[in-house]
Motif scaffolding. Structure first.
Motif, mmCIF file in Angstrom:
data_model
loop_
_atom_site.group_PDB
_atom_site.id
_atom_site.type_symbol
_atom_site.label_atom_id
_atom_site.label_comp_id
_atom_site.label_asym_id
_atom_site.label_seq_id
_atom_site.Cartn_x
_atom_site.Cartn_y
_atom_site.Cartn_z
ATOM 1 N N MET A 173 0.833 -1.204 0.000
ATOM 2 C CA MET A 173 0.000 0.000 0.000
ATOM 3 C C MET A 173 0.870 1.258 0.000
ATOM 4 N N SER A 174 1.941 1.231 0.785
ATOM 5 C CA SER A 174 2.824 2.403 0.869
ATOM 6 C C SER A 174 3.527 2.658 -0.466
ATOM 7 N N ILE A 175 3.889 1.582 -1.163
ATOM 8 C CA ILE A 175 4.553 1.713 -2.468
ATOM 9 C C ILE A 175 3.568 2.254 -3.510
ATOM 10 N N LEU A 176 2.398 1.655 -3.563
ATOM 11 C CA LEU A 176 1.413 2.002 -4.593
ATOM 12 C C LEU A 176 0.948 3.451 -4.480
ATOM 13 N N MET A 177 0.731 3.919 -3.258
ATOM 14 C CA MET A 177 0.194 5.272 -3.090
ATOM 15 C C MET A 177 1.225 6.364 -3.322
ATOM 16 N N SER A 178 2.501 5.967 -3.386
ATOM 17 C CA SER A 178 3.542 6.962 -3.688
ATOM 18 C C SER A 178 3.837 7.032 -5.184
ATOM 19 N N GLN A 179 3.297 6.064 -5.950
ATOM 20 C CA GLN A 179 3.584 6.015 -7.388
ATOM 21 C C GLN A 179 2.736 7.010 -8.177
ATOM 22 N N LYS A 180 3.150 7.227 -9.432
ATOM 23 C CA LYS A 180 2.386 8.100 -10.319
ATOM 24 C C LYS A 180 1.203 7.303 -10.863
ATOM 25 N N ARG A 181 0.089 7.431 -10.229
ATOM 26 C CA ARG A 181 -1.132 6.739 -10.645
ATOM 27 C C ARG A 181 -2.325 7.558 -10.180
ATOM 28 N N LYS A 182 -3.515 7.164 -10.622
ATOM 29 C CA LYS A 182 -4.728 7.910 -10.274
ATOM 30 C C LYS A 182 -4.879 8.035 -8.756
ATOM 31 N N ALA A 183 -4.892 6.894 -8.069
ATOM 32 C CA ALA A 183 -4.926 6.923 -6.598
ATOM 33 C C ALA A 183 -3.490 6.801 -6.105
ATOM 34 N N GLY A 184 -2.736 7.869 -6.275
ATOM 35 C CA GLY A 184 -1.322 7.850 -5.911
ATOM 36 C C GLY A 184 -0.782 9.263 -5.789
ATOM 37 N N ASN A 185 0.519 9.425 -6.102
ATOM 38 C CA ASN A 185 1.186 10.729 -6.003
ATOM 39 C C ASN A 185 1.083 11.333 -4.603
ATOM 40 N N ALA A 186 0.982 10.452 -3.609
ATOM 41 C CA ALA A 186 0.841 10.927 -2.230
ATOM 42 C C ALA A 186 2.193 10.924 -1.517
ATOM 43 N N THR A 187 2.256 11.664 -0.430
ATOM 44 C CA THR A 187 3.424 11.619 0.456
ATOM 45 C C THR A 187 3.096 10.601 1.542
ATOM 46 N N VAL A 188 3.819 9.484 1.537
ATOM 47 C CA VAL A 188 3.424 8.336 2.365
ATOM 48 C C VAL A 188 4.364 8.122 3.546
ATOM 49 N N THR A 189 3.761 7.892 4.701
ATOM 50 C CA THR A 189 4.503 7.524 5.910
ATOM 51 C C THR A 189 4.007 6.149 6.359
ATOM 52 N N VAL A 190 4.941 5.280 6.766
ATOM 53 C CA VAL A 190 4.572 3.964 7.295
ATOM 54 C C VAL A 190 4.848 3.948 8.798
ATOM 55 N N ALA A 191 3.819 3.652 9.570
ATOM 56 C CA ALA A 191 3.965 3.533 11.030
ATOM 57 C C ALA A 191 3.806 2.070 11.421
ATOM 58 N N HIS A 192 4.418 1.701 12.535
ATOM 59 C CA HIS A 192 4.369 0.300 12.972
ATOM 60 C C HIS A 192 4.562 0.229 14.488
ATOM 61 N N SER A 193 4.780 -0.978 14.994
ATOM 62 C CA SER A 193 4.831 -1.176 16.451
ATOM 63 C C SER A 193 5.965 -0.402 17.131
ATOM 64 N N ARG A 194 6.997 -0.030 16.393
ATOM 65 C CA ARG A 194 8.119 0.708 16.995
ATOM 66 C C ARG A 194 8.019 2.219 16.781
ATOM 67 N N THR A 195 6.956 2.672 16.155
ATOM 68 C CA THR A 195 6.792 4.115 15.903
ATOM 69 C C THR A 195 6.536 4.858 17.214
ATOM 70 N N LYS A 196 7.282 5.922 17.434
ATOM 71 C CA LYS A 196 7.092 6.734 18.640
ATOM 72 C C LYS A 196 6.184 7.916 18.313
#
Length: 290
Positions: A173-196
């Motif tokens: 999901m993080s890869i796809l939404m950062s790509q040049k596509r219709k539902a994309g071109n976004a600035t993406v951040t990935v958070a997880h269990s170690r995110t402060k």
């Protein structure tokens, strides 16, 4: 607040796929054929696979379900995969996860022919996806993109937060939404269990994809007004007031988050139905490529 109705969108998609199948048959081409391998008798897996078989019937696909006992050896499973790889009538197939603990899941996924990997889990398809090349996209992220597009949700330049880094949803999901596509071109951040200080990220996000598997984790105080929420989670939570003794809960606390949302997916009826619809779409693509 607008509900992103995955059930209705998936139904629309199935009508479109059924029409494509009809046209294939009129032109004298083969009928798409999806196969599934189910090892063991996990209740959720059986329900999911059965719904895939019904969906195939609905759109006019041929379908094959191979049921194997829990004690099936890894060697036997790999042989079944080889048989499907070499069966020209099978356009695509899936091996239902999770597998019994004595079977190496990665080894099994690697054995699937990438050209028939309609789940989009093979490293070849994952690599092609990362390079923005033609491939089979993982069904759940593919379904999320389809929802965003069909509801005309603007993603270009938006701050997107993906909570969760699984190979099945979070990372693709993080890869796809950062790509040049219709539902994309976004600035993406990935958070997880170690995110402060997760709240700092959630409060800044225009779109949140919650895929961490913790029921009702994301609450109203963690999001800003006008946010778009994609809830991928689905967990059975004990509930004595329900006839079945449980209720289905997403990763988002719907009651507190929905009043602040511009768009939000319900659970159930959001992302889930889209996953099956996109599996059908991948199978149709596999058939058409032949």
């Amino acid at each position: 607040m607008i509900l992103l109705d995955g059930k209705k969108t998936a139904a629309d998609l199935k009508i479109e796929i059924a029409e494509s199948v009809k046209q294939l048959k009129i032109q004298g081409n083969k009928t798409p054929h999806l196969a599934a391998i189910l090892v063991g008798s996990d209740g959720a897996s059986m329900t999911y696979v059965n719904s895939k078989v019904k969906a195939c019937e609905l759109v006019g696909f041929n379908s094959t379900l191979i049921k194997l006992p829990e004690e099936t050896t890894e060697e036997k499973l790999l042989q079944e995969i080889s048989n499907l790889n070499n069966n020209n009538d099978i356009d695509g197939f899936i091996v239902q996860l999770p597998l019994p603990k004595h079977i190496d899941e990665q080894k099994v996924l690697m054995a699937v022919n990438p050209d028939k990997d309609v789940d989009g889990f093979h490293p070849t398809n994952v690599g092609r996806m990362a390079l923005d090349m033609p491939c089979f996209l993982p069904a759940t992220p593919f379904g999320i993109l389809e929802l965003l597009e069909r509801y005309k949700i603007e993603t270009s330049g938006k701050n997107v937060l993906v909570i969760g880094r699984s190979h099945i949803v979070g990372r693709p999901m993080s890869i796809l939404m950062s790509q040049k596509r219709k539902a994309g071109n976004a600035t993406v951040t990935v958070a997880h269990s170690r995110t402060k200080n997760l709240n700092e990220f959630t409060l800044n996000a225009d779109i949140i994809v919650a895929a961490l598997g913790i029921p009702e984790f994301l609450t109203g105080d963690m999001v800003k007004n006008g946010v778009t929420i994609i809830d991928v989670g689905i967990t059975r939570v004990v509930d004595a007031t329900k006839k079945r003794g449980y209720r289905l809960a997403g990763d988002v606390h719907f009651e507190s988050v929905s009043p602040k949302s511009a768009y939000i997916t319900p659970v159930p009826g959001g992302v889930g139905p889209m996953t099956i619809a996109m599996l059908l779409k991948n199978t149709l693509l596999a058939c058409e490529r032949k």
